[in-house]
Design an enzyme around this catalytic site. Sequence first.
Site, PDB file in Angstrom:
ATOM      1  N   ARG A 102       0.853  -1.317   0.117  1.00 43.35           N
ATOM      2  CA  ARG A 102      -0.029  -0.146   0.014  1.00 43.35           C
ATOM      3  C   ARG A 102       0.944   1.143   0.066  1.00 43.35           C
ATOM      4  NH1 ARG A 102      -5.371   1.340   3.480  1.00 43.35           N
ATOM      5  NH2 ARG A 102      -6.149  -0.068   1.861  1.00 43.35           N
ATOM      6  N   HIS A 129      -7.191   1.095  -6.624  1.00 43.72           N
ATOM      7  CA  HIS A 129      -7.336   0.273  -5.505  1.00 43.72           C
ATOM      8  C   HIS A 129      -7.999  -0.980  -6.011  1.00 43.72           C
ATOM      9  CE1 HIS A 129      -7.675  -1.234  -1.529  1.00 43.72           C
ATOM     10  NE2 HIS A 129      -8.593  -0.418  -1.042  1.00 43.72           N
ATOM     11  N   GLN A 132     -10.176  -3.849  -3.892  1.00 43.20           N
ATOM     12  CA  GLN A 132     -11.439  -3.106  -3.393  1.00 43.20           C
ATOM     13  C   GLN A 132     -12.312  -3.401  -4.496  1.00 43.20           C
ATOM     14  OE1 GLN A 132     -12.032  -1.437  -0.380  1.00 43.20           O
ATOM     15  NE2 GLN A 132     -14.090  -2.156  -1.049  1.00 43.20           N
ATOM     16  N   ASP A 224     -17.179   7.179  -1.343  1.00 43.25           N
ATOM     17  CA  ASP A 224     -16.165   7.107  -0.590  1.00 43.25           C
ATOM     18  C   ASP A 224     -15.866   8.373  -0.090  1.00 43.25           C
ATOM     19  OD1 ASP A 224     -13.539   6.133   0.550  1.00 43.25           O
ATOM     20  OD2 ASP A 224     -12.468   6.345  -1.625  1.00 43.25           O
ATOM     21  N   CYS A 264     -16.472   1.937   0.376  1.00 39.42           N
ATOM     22  CA  CYS A 264     -15.201   0.891   0.429  1.00 39.42           C
ATOM     23  C   CYS A 264     -14.727   1.152   1.969  1.00 39.42           C
ATOM     24  CB  CYS A 264     -14.052   1.414  -0.332  1.00 39.42           C
ATOM     25  SG  CYS A 264     -13.681   3.161  -0.052  1.00 39.42           S
ATOM     26  N   ARG A 292     -13.929  -8.489   1.134  1.00 39.28           N
ATOM     27  CA  ARG A 292     -12.304  -8.242   0.868  1.00 39.28           C
ATOM     28  C   ARG A 292     -11.482  -9.537   0.986  1.00 39.28           C
ATOM     29  NH1 ARG A 292     -10.049  -3.000   1.254  1.00 39.28           N
ATOM     30  NH2 ARG A 292      -8.241  -4.186   0.489  1.00 39.28           N
TER      31      ARG A 292
HETATM   32  N1   CP Z   1     -11.248  -0.297   2.166  1.00 36.19           N
HETATM   33  C1   CP Z   1     -10.063  -0.188   2.481  1.00 36.19           C
HETATM   34  O1   CP Z   1      -9.007  -0.350   2.042  1.00 36.19           O
HETATM   35  O2   CP Z   1      -9.714  -0.204   3.935  1.00 36.19           O
HETATM   36  P1   CP Z   1      -8.485   0.001   4.745  1.00 36.19           P
HETATM   37  O3   CP Z   1      -7.897   1.332   4.252  1.00 36.19           O
HETATM   38  O4   CP Z   1      -8.859   0.004   6.124  1.00 36.19           O
HETATM   39  O5   CP Z   1      -7.607  -1.200   4.261  1.00 36.19           O
HETATM   40  N1  NVA Z   2      -9.806   6.854  -1.163  1.00 43.37           N
HETATM   41  C1  NVA Z   2      -9.746   6.348   0.124  1.00 43.37           C
HETATM   42  C2  NVA Z   2      -9.753   4.738   0.142  1.00 43.37           C
HETATM   43  C3  NVA Z   2      -9.272   4.255   1.547  1.00 43.37           C
HETATM   44  C4  NVA Z   2      -9.776   2.874   1.666  1.00 43.37           C
HETATM   45  C5  NVA Z   2      -8.187   6.453   0.263  1.00 43.37           C
HETATM   46  O1  NVA Z   2      -7.260   6.504  -0.538  1.00 43.37           O
HETATM   47  O2  NVA Z   2      -7.814   6.947   1.498  1.00 43.37           O
END
Ligand code: CP
Ligand code: NVA
Length: 307
Positions: A102, A129, A132, A224, A264, A292
């Site tokens: 990530r 993502h 997701q 989101d 999400c 997930r």
């Molecule tokens: N939706 C998602 O990716 O959640 P986290 O940021 O908690 O991993």
């Molecule tokens: N768009 C959000 C998604 C979190 C899962 C972010 O990048 O923070």
Amino acid sequence: MKDYIDITDWSAKELRELLDLAVFLKREWKSGGNRPVLAGKVLGMVFQKPSLRTRVSFEVGMKHLGGDALYLSPAEIGLGKRESIPDVARVLSGYVQGIMARVFDHDHVVQLAEAASVPVINGLSDYNHPCQALADMLTIYEHFGRLEGLKLAFIGDGNNVAVSLLMASALLGVNFSIASPPGYALPAEALDKAHPLAEKSGIVIETHEEPEAAVAGADVIYTDSWFSMGQEAEAEARRAQFQKYQVNDALLDKAGTDVVAMHCLPAHRGEEITDEVCDGPRSLLFPQAENRMHAQKALLVHLMADR
Ligand code: CP
Ligand code: NVA
């Protein structure tokens, strides 16, 4: 060897196979447990940002499959700071059988994948993502019994989650509409990439400013956060821009009769989505979060199991 960096690196057929495998593994897990097809394998999980779902679903998913996972916090590795990204990839490849990362800069996960000799999974970047979107397609498929011909309306920021949903929809035959405030639309290059896929699958892509226009006839309304991880300094300015982009019962009522709401997570309740929607009868938020794990198990098996 294959990586999972961008959903468009995979064909519609491969994605459908992943979804079928996810359905199988979910059923297998719920009826007593998964076979240990990843016994002896370890997933290295590199995080430059916080996480609940991604971290826990990958770690628990690996354990269900007989393997293990290693959490590497932002402070530990210092991707590209303490050590170059290719060197991190080469070193990790000697210890683990798969890497999930990530990151902020999308190019960093691309560089990891280029230098690693084990599969690399993108657990979110500033651009997309894909894990997701895979889980979301599983959730929509389970709820409606099909994907083709449905319509998903995304309300809010044309962000990483929106980009991956656009690509997954275009590949899998889900019509896609989005309503965003001026200045927060989907990146033009994402739309350019999605249009040929949409032409092939026969779906329509709509872009709007008005949420009401985007949700007409929608089966799924998705939202989101108005600001993503790394954009915290913009939160106040964005709140002002996004006020009318809230998913509430009144907006759901303007869509199809069987519409469902998705997010999400994490949610900012009272901002982009209301409590009544999150906790109401039309919410898929928590099955979506659980999926997930089921969707990613399919990915892990596909990428890491011995054949
Ligand atoms: N939706 C998602 O990716 O959640 P986290 O940021 O908690 O991993
Ligand atoms: N768009 C959000 C998604 C979190 C899962 C972010 O990048 O923070």
